[in-house]
Design a protein around this motif. Structure first.
Motif, PDB file in Angstrom:
ATOM      1  N   PRO A  85      13.267  38.241  50.379  1.00  0.00           N
ATOM      2  CA  PRO A  85      13.322  37.840  48.943  1.00  0.00           C
ATOM      3  C   PRO A  85      13.619  37.166  47.776  1.00  0.00           C
ATOM      4  O   PRO A  85      14.988  36.456  47.358  1.00  0.00           O
ATOM      5  CB  PRO A  85      14.091  39.721  48.708  1.00  0.00           C
ATOM      6  CG  PRO A  85      14.202  39.931  50.117  1.00  0.00           C
ATOM      7  CD  PRO A  85      13.975  39.166  50.634  1.00  0.00           C
ATOM      8  N   GLY A  86      13.082  37.190  46.631  1.00  0.00           N
ATOM      9  CA  GLY A  86      13.950  36.148  45.641  1.00  0.00           C
ATOM     10  C   GLY A  86      15.143  36.225  45.484  1.00  0.00           C
ATOM     11  O   GLY A  86      15.920  35.167  44.658  1.00  0.00           O
ATOM     12  N   ASN A  87      15.979  38.000  45.404  1.00  0.00           N
ATOM     13  CA  ASN A  87      17.089  37.700  45.474  1.00  0.00           C
ATOM     14  C   ASN A  87      18.071  37.561  46.051  1.00  0.00           C
ATOM     15  O   ASN A  87      19.199  37.173  46.490  1.00  0.00           O
ATOM     16  CB  ASN A  87      17.485  39.013  44.666  1.00  0.00           C
ATOM     17  CG  ASN A  87      16.861  39.427  42.958  1.00  0.00           C
ATOM     18  OD1 ASN A  87      16.939  38.647  42.372  1.00  0.00           O
ATOM     19  ND2 ASN A  87      17.328  40.797  42.636  1.00  0.00           N
ATOM     20  N   GLY A  88      17.845  37.436  47.373  1.00  0.00           N
ATOM     21  CA  GLY A  88      18.178  37.332  48.198  1.00  0.00           C
ATOM     22  C   GLY A  88      18.029  38.517  49.420  1.00  0.00           C
ATOM     23  O   GLY A  88      17.713  39.409  48.766  1.00  0.00           O
ATOM     24  N   ILE A  89      18.075  38.403  50.225  1.00  0.00           N
ATOM     25  CA  ILE A  89      18.690  39.776  50.954  1.00  0.00           C
ATOM     26  C   ILE A  89      18.841  40.774  51.181  1.00  0.00           C
ATOM     27  O   ILE A  89      20.215  40.414  50.729  1.00  0.00           O
ATOM     28  CB  ILE A  89      17.908  39.682  53.169  1.00  0.00           C
ATOM     29  CG1 ILE A  89      19.556  38.597  53.228  1.00  0.00           C
ATOM     30  CG2 ILE A  89      17.429  38.750  53.322  1.00  0.00           C
ATOM     31  CD1 ILE A  89      19.404  38.664  54.607  1.00  0.00           C
ATOM     32  N   ILE A  90      18.787  42.083  50.960  1.00  0.00           N
ATOM     33  CA  ILE A  90      19.460  42.543  50.463  1.00  0.00           C
ATOM     34  C   ILE A  90      20.805  43.329  51.545  1.00  0.00           C
ATOM     35  O   ILE A  90      22.370  43.405  51.059  1.00  0.00           O
ATOM     36  CB  ILE A  90      18.991  44.202  50.375  1.00  0.00           C
ATOM     37  CG1 ILE A  90      19.987  45.668  49.637  1.00  0.00           C
ATOM     38  CG2 ILE A  90      18.285  44.951  51.634  1.00  0.00           C
ATOM     39  CD1 ILE A  90      19.906  45.526  48.483  1.00  0.00           C
ATOM     40  N   GLU A  91      20.796  42.453  52.507  1.00  0.00           N
ATOM     41  CA  GLU A  91      22.642  42.626  53.734  1.00  0.00           C
ATOM     42  C   GLU A  91      23.164  41.691  53.022  1.00  0.00           C
ATOM     43  O   GLU A  91      24.220  42.278  53.218  1.00  0.00           O
ATOM     44  CB  GLU A  91      21.696  42.531  54.926  1.00  0.00           C
ATOM     45  CG  GLU A  91      20.673  43.109  56.199  1.00  0.00           C
ATOM     46  CD  GLU A  91      20.097  43.604  55.268  1.00  0.00           C
ATOM     47  OE1 GLU A  91      19.030  42.711  54.409  1.00  0.00           O
ATOM     48  OE2 GLU A  91      18.920  44.144  56.463  1.00  0.00           O
ATOM     49  N   LEU A  92      22.746  40.612  52.529  1.00  0.00           N
ATOM     50  CA  LEU A  92      23.631  39.376  52.097  1.00  0.00           C
ATOM     51  C   LEU A  92      24.170  40.160  50.783  1.00  0.00           C
ATOM     52  O   LEU A  92      25.415  39.956  50.257  1.00  0.00           O
ATOM     53  CB  LEU A  92      23.101  38.365  51.774  1.00  0.00           C
ATOM     54  CG  LEU A  92      24.184  37.003  51.619  1.00  0.00           C
ATOM     55  CD1 LEU A  92      25.711  37.159  52.270  1.00  0.00           C
ATOM     56  CD2 LEU A  92      23.430  35.963  52.163  1.00  0.00           C
ATOM     57  N   ARG A  93      23.127  40.680  49.797  1.00  0.00           N
ATOM     58  CA  ARG A  93      23.602  41.185  48.647  1.00  0.00           C
ATOM     59  C   ARG A  93      24.758  42.187  48.660  1.00  0.00           C
ATOM     60  O   ARG A  93      25.755  41.901  47.410  1.00  0.00           O
ATOM     61  CB  ARG A  93      22.421  41.669  48.135  1.00  0.00           C
ATOM     62  CG  ARG A  93      22.145  40.153  47.233  1.00  0.00           C
ATOM     63  CD  ARG A  93      20.381  40.383  46.411  1.00  0.00           C
ATOM     64  NE  ARG A  93      19.302  40.585  46.735  1.00  0.00           N
ATOM     65  CZ  ARG A  93      18.591  41.769  47.153  1.00  0.00           C
ATOM     66  NH1 ARG A  93      18.587  43.119  45.913  1.00  0.00           N
ATOM     67  NH2 ARG A  93      17.700  42.389  47.349  1.00  0.00           N
ATOM     68  N   ALA A  94      24.338  42.900  49.693  1.00  0.00           N
ATOM     69  CA  ALA A  94      25.696  44.084  49.294  1.00  0.00           C
ATOM     70  C   ALA A  94      26.447  43.633  49.971  1.00  0.00           C
ATOM     71  O   ALA A  94      27.371  44.200  49.771  1.00  0.00           O
ATOM     72  CB  ALA A  94      24.879  45.710  50.309  1.00  0.00           C
ATOM     73  N   ALA A  95      26.619  42.345  51.293  1.00  0.00           N
ATOM     74  CA  ALA A  95      28.289  41.700  51.658  1.00  0.00           C
ATOM     75  C   ALA A  95      29.031  41.538  50.656  1.00  0.00           C
ATOM     76  O   ALA A  95      29.842  41.153  50.437  1.00  0.00           O
ATOM     77  CB  ALA A  95      27.944  41.127  52.566  1.00  0.00           C
ATOM     78  N   ILE A  96      28.204  40.506  49.609  1.00  0.00           N
ATOM     79  CA  ILE A  96      28.928  40.036  48.317  1.00  0.00           C
ATOM     80  C   ILE A  96      29.115  40.912  47.682  1.00  0.00           C
ATOM     81  O   ILE A  96      30.592  40.679  47.358  1.00  0.00           O
ATOM     82  CB  ILE A  96      27.767  38.954  47.671  1.00  0.00           C
ATOM     83  CG1 ILE A  96      27.083  37.810  48.580  1.00  0.00           C
ATOM     84  CG2 ILE A  96      28.031  38.299  46.495  1.00  0.00           C
ATOM     85  CD1 ILE A  96      26.128  37.085  48.330  1.00  0.00           C
ATOM     86  N   ALA A  97      28.646  42.691  47.520  1.00  0.00           N
ATOM     87  CA  ALA A  97      28.845  43.354  46.486  1.00  0.00           C
ATOM     88  C   ALA A  97      30.777  43.451  46.962  1.00  0.00           C
ATOM     89  O   ALA A  97      31.532  43.918  45.864  1.00  0.00           O
ATOM     90  CB  ALA A  97      28.434  44.248  46.130  1.00  0.00           C
ATOM     91  N   ALA A  98      30.430  43.597  48.465  1.00  0.00           N
ATOM     92  CA  ALA A  98      31.258  45.031  48.712  1.00  0.00           C
ATOM     93  C   ALA A  98      33.125  43.469  48.745  1.00  0.00           C
ATOM     94  O   ALA A  98      34.174  44.045  48.738  1.00  0.00           O
ATOM     95  CB  ALA A  98      30.922  44.624  50.773  1.00  0.00           C
ATOM     96  N   HIS A  99      32.610  42.102  49.548  1.00  0.00           N
ATOM     97  CA  HIS A  99      33.615  41.085  49.057  1.00  0.00           C
ATOM     98  C   HIS A  99      34.458  41.111  48.199  1.00  0.00           C
ATOM     99  O   HIS A  99      35.238  41.272  47.936  1.00  0.00           O
ATOM    100  CB  HIS A  99      32.484  39.735  49.786  1.00  0.00           C
ATOM    101  CG  HIS A  99      34.048  38.642  49.024  1.00  0.00           C
ATOM    102  ND1 HIS A  99      34.003  38.086  48.121  1.00  0.00           N
ATOM    103  CD2 HIS A  99      34.778  38.127  50.247  1.00  0.00           C
ATOM    104  CE1 HIS A  99      34.971  37.131  48.369  1.00  0.00           C
ATOM    105  NE2 HIS A  99      35.002  36.386  49.529  1.00  0.00           N
TER     106      HIS A  99
END
Ligand code: PMP
Ligand code: GLN
Length: 386
Positions: A65-79
């Motif tokens: 997806p254009g924003n990046g995969i949701i698994e990575l976005r969730a991991a970045i937010a959690a970080h």
């Protein structure tokens, strides 16, 4: 370092070739130890490598997806929550980019009007100047003064005009290894709030700190809504070739940055995104251990440089050390670095390329210490030949 380049537009004439490419090519050509371009000579955790291989085998090989995969976005937010207490909504406040480099480019291209001014600290990472030029904006520099790399709050104030669009901050700082203190970040935040400016903060070395803690600018009062935080998996996980970076900011800023980003690369390596998501979720211990090892390497290389007659400036973060070469050579740093392979089989980076001010950067050379111990020891032996 190049003369006039045919066909190249005037904005990019002074950015025709990067010093990192030039010096890595010189290292390869001369068989020198490369303490120039910033990349480690040991890969990151196997767990992350295996996750990338698995992602390829599982068929994650088409455009993500254009924003990046949701698994990575969730991991970045959690970080961001875990390390800094910052809340970002993975759906609307996180954007995955092709490394921090694309994030920087997209911020400048997405936010600046032609003729706007971008304030940055000098010495500055080369991409800031090049991307500012690509955006048709002008850079305004604020000096970080050696040897402690402090800046004058008044100089920052003086750099602001009614054309200022944003302030670019890099902490921990390349090339100096400076880690901006809370007090210094408060000065920057105060300027941003009073002049209603956006801050773009490049925190790619956020985990490579050796004495004081890294402070994320977005944690300061009133800054979360005006700060674009950039980071990358390159340095944190020792996978510089994977080019997975990210941007965190309020939805309106993400939308503006994404508008530019989607026409630069649209997206980047799908399987690597799955792997870095796993890294962010599972590898905090690796990150802590790496910083401990790198601190030791910093001290070792500093000793070697000192013994060879260089004046070594303090570095509290990144994997770079800066030296003053004036006790050893009257050459300018570029000439000195060009001759270094022949003199002792080493490559380093002339820090003068990170300066507009020719005097301030005149004696400075940057050395990179994220190399295997035996390579570092061999480099130190070679330094003694100088
Ligand atoms: N910012 C700084 C300060 C850097 O030193 C680098 C080089 N790693 C980058 C950005 C680019 O990061 P990436 O490799 O993720 O594009
Ligand atoms: N950031 C790395 C450095 O400062 C280089 C990355 C690049 O070559 N663009 O050495």
């Amino acid at each position: 370092m190049t003369g006039h380049v045919p066909y190249l537009n005037s904005r990019l004439q002074s950015h025709a070739g990067t010093i990192f490419a030039e010096m890595s090519a010189l290292a390869a050509k001369t068989g020198s130890i490369n303490l120039g371009q910033g990349f480690p000579d040991v890969d990151g955790p196997d767990l992350i490598k295996r996750a990338a291989i698995r992602a390829i085998e599982d068929g994650h090989n088409q455009y993500p997806p254009g924003n990046g995969i949701i698994e990575l976005r969730a991991a970045i937010a959690a970080h961001q929550k875990r390390f800094y207490g910052l809340d970002f909504d993975p759906e609307s406040e996180v954007l995955v980019t092709a490394g921090a480099t694309e994030a920087i480019a997209a911020c400048l291209l997405g936010l600046c009007e032609i003729g706007d001014e971008v304030v940055m600290f000098e010495p500055y990472y080369d991409a800031y100047a090049a991307c500012t030029a690509m955006a048709g904006a002008q850079r305004r520099v604020v000096a970080l003064n050696a040897p402690d790399w402090s800046f004058e709050p008044l100089a920052l104030e003086d750099a602001i005009s009614d054309r200022t669009r944003l302030i670019l901050v890099n902490t921990p700082h390349n090339p100096t290894g400076k880690v901006f203190s809370l007090a210094e970040l408060e000065v920057i935040a105060d300027v941003c709030r009073r002049h209603d400016l956006i801050a773009v903060t490049d925190e790619v070395y956020e985990h490579l700190v050796y004495e004081s803690a890294h402070v994320s600018l977005a944690t300061l009062p009133g800054m979360a809504e005006r700060t674009i935080t950039i980071s990358s998996a390159a340095k944190t996980f020792s996978f510089t070739g994977w080019k997975v970076g990210w941007v965190c900011a309020i939805p309106e800023l993400i939308t503006a940055v994404r508008a530019a980003k989607q026409y630069l690369t649209y997206v980047n390596g799908a399987p690597f995104q799955y792997a870095i998501a796993e890294g962010l979720n599972e590898c905090d211990q690796y990150v802590v251990e790496e910083a401990r090892i790198l601190r030791h390497k910093r001290d070792r290389l500093a000793q070697g440089l000192d013994a060879a007659g260089f004046r070594v400036l303090d570095s509290h973060g990144t994997f770079f050390l800066t030296t003053d070469i004036s006790a050893l050579s009257e050459e300018d740093p570029y000439t000195f670095c060009r001759a270094l392979p022949e003199r002792c089989g080493l490559v380093a980076i002339p820090s003068s390329v990170f300066y507009d001010d020719e005097v301030a950067g005149r004696h400075l050379v940057r050395w990179m210490f994220s190399k295997r111990s035996e390579v570092l020891e061999e480099a130190i032996t070679r330094l003694a030949r100088l």
